[in-house]
Scaffold this active site. Sequence first.
Site, PDB file in Angstrom:
ATOM      1  CG  HIS A 116      -0.238   0.207   2.473  1.00  0.00           C
ATOM      2  ND1 HIS A 116       0.564  -0.747   2.981  1.00  0.00           N
ATOM      3  CD2 HIS A 116       0.213   1.223   3.232  1.00  0.00           C
ATOM      4  CE1 HIS A 116       1.231  -0.447   4.169  1.00  0.00           C
ATOM      5  NE2 HIS A 116       0.792   0.965   4.392  1.00  0.00           N
ATOM      6  CG  ASP A 118       1.623   5.209   4.589  1.00  0.00           C
ATOM      7  OD1 ASP A 118       1.417   3.997   4.863  1.00  0.00           O
ATOM      8  OD2 ASP A 118       2.782   5.839   5.044  1.00  0.00           O
ATOM      9  CG  HIS A 265       5.165   1.055   3.033  1.00  0.00           C
ATOM     10  ND1 HIS A 265       4.796   2.274   2.691  1.00  0.00           N
ATOM     11  CD2 HIS A 265       4.298   1.229   4.440  1.00  0.00           C
ATOM     12  CE1 HIS A 265       3.695   2.864   3.519  1.00  0.00           C
ATOM     13  NE2 HIS A 265       3.555   2.129   4.626  1.00  0.00           N
ATOM     14  NE  ARG A 280       2.408   6.200   8.985  1.00  0.00           N
ATOM     15  CZ  ARG A 280       1.322   5.670   8.173  1.00  0.00           C
ATOM     16  NH1 ARG A 280       1.190   4.496   7.811  1.00  0.00           N
ATOM     17  NH2 ARG A 280       0.154   6.503   7.913  1.00  0.00           N
TER      18      ARG A 280
HETATM   19  C1  SIN Z   1       2.929   1.339   7.626  1.00  0.00           C
HETATM   20  O1  SIN Z   1       3.143   2.549   7.879  1.00  0.00           O
HETATM   21  O2  SIN Z   1       2.117   0.887   6.685  1.00  0.00           O
HETATM   22  C2  SIN Z   1       3.563   0.251   8.940  1.00  0.00           C
HETATM   23  C3  SIN Z   1       4.993  -0.059   8.252  1.00  0.00           C
HETATM   24  C4  SIN Z   1       5.646  -1.018   8.998  1.00  0.00           C
HETATM   25  O3  SIN Z   1       5.318  -1.263  10.134  1.00  0.00           O
HETATM   26  O4  SIN Z   1       6.692  -1.694   8.726  1.00  0.00           O
END
Ligand code: SIN
Length: 291
Positions: A116, A118, A265, A280
């Site tokens: 995905h 973000d 990612h 995050r």
């Molecule tokens: C995310 O921001 O989608 C999570 C990424 C992660 O936990 O590595």
Amino acid sequence: MFNTRDGQRAAEGIRTTYRTFEVNSLTPHIGAEVCDIDLSEPLSNEQAQDIHDAWMDWKLLVFREQELTREHHKAFARRFGKLHVHPMQHQYRGDPEILKVKTSADSAYTAGDGWHTDVTCDEIPPLGSMLYVTETPECGGGDTLFADMCLAYELLSEPMQRFLGGLTAVHDGALPYVGSYKSKPPEGGYPRNEHPVVTRHPETGQPVLYVNRGFTSHIVGLSGAESRALLDMLYRHIDSTPRLWCRVEWRPKTLTFWDNRCTQHHAVWDYYPHGRYGERVSIVGEARPAA
Ligand code: SIN
């Protein structure tokens, strides 16, 4: 905010030396570890410009051995823009600018366990995100895969590039947040917006394949079957082309900074029943994604 370089890659490869630091590449085209920088210290303008330039070059930067408080983390992110508040924050308490990424043996899901970009359901999705991981699974695992969506576009045939160039797609927050995470929507529902299927990176000018399995519900103007078949083909292209990817192996006190305008990612949940913890911070985008 930053001077933008012309974004053209030198024929011999992307540079690894900047005025204030060097980087070690993780692959030839996406991902680099930045050496010798302490993000808890205020950055000089020169350092911030170098980070910006390296981020444009590599799309994903990795900073190791960082001792960061939340205030450090947010101050670093603010060098690149205003901080974003995640649409699911309506159901959390605590700092709205910090998104906790926590997985334990009791978790029903891991945030981001699937390819995905973000929050593309937003009218103006975040331009970048910074994830600071402090606890990694004791058994190993818990890496994050990143994919270069400029290269994903480049590797499609010219007829397919031309076909995709005229299309737009709907990105629907209910898809992950209700469908996968079973969260209660806020009043008025989660955001839902249309974006071009191929966007142009606002700084480098590179074309980007801009649909993702997490948020894209369908392509406007195609029949349901056509839209499904086309999206499935594009997702298979991402799933089955390792050349697009870069893998970040987390160690505690690692911060990654990815360009959300040209990457996807996938947080790999391969460590059940062990745990992993990070926080995050995302940065508000400057304009709607455009073709
Ligand atoms: C995310 O921001 O989608 C999570 C990424 C992660 O936990 O590595």
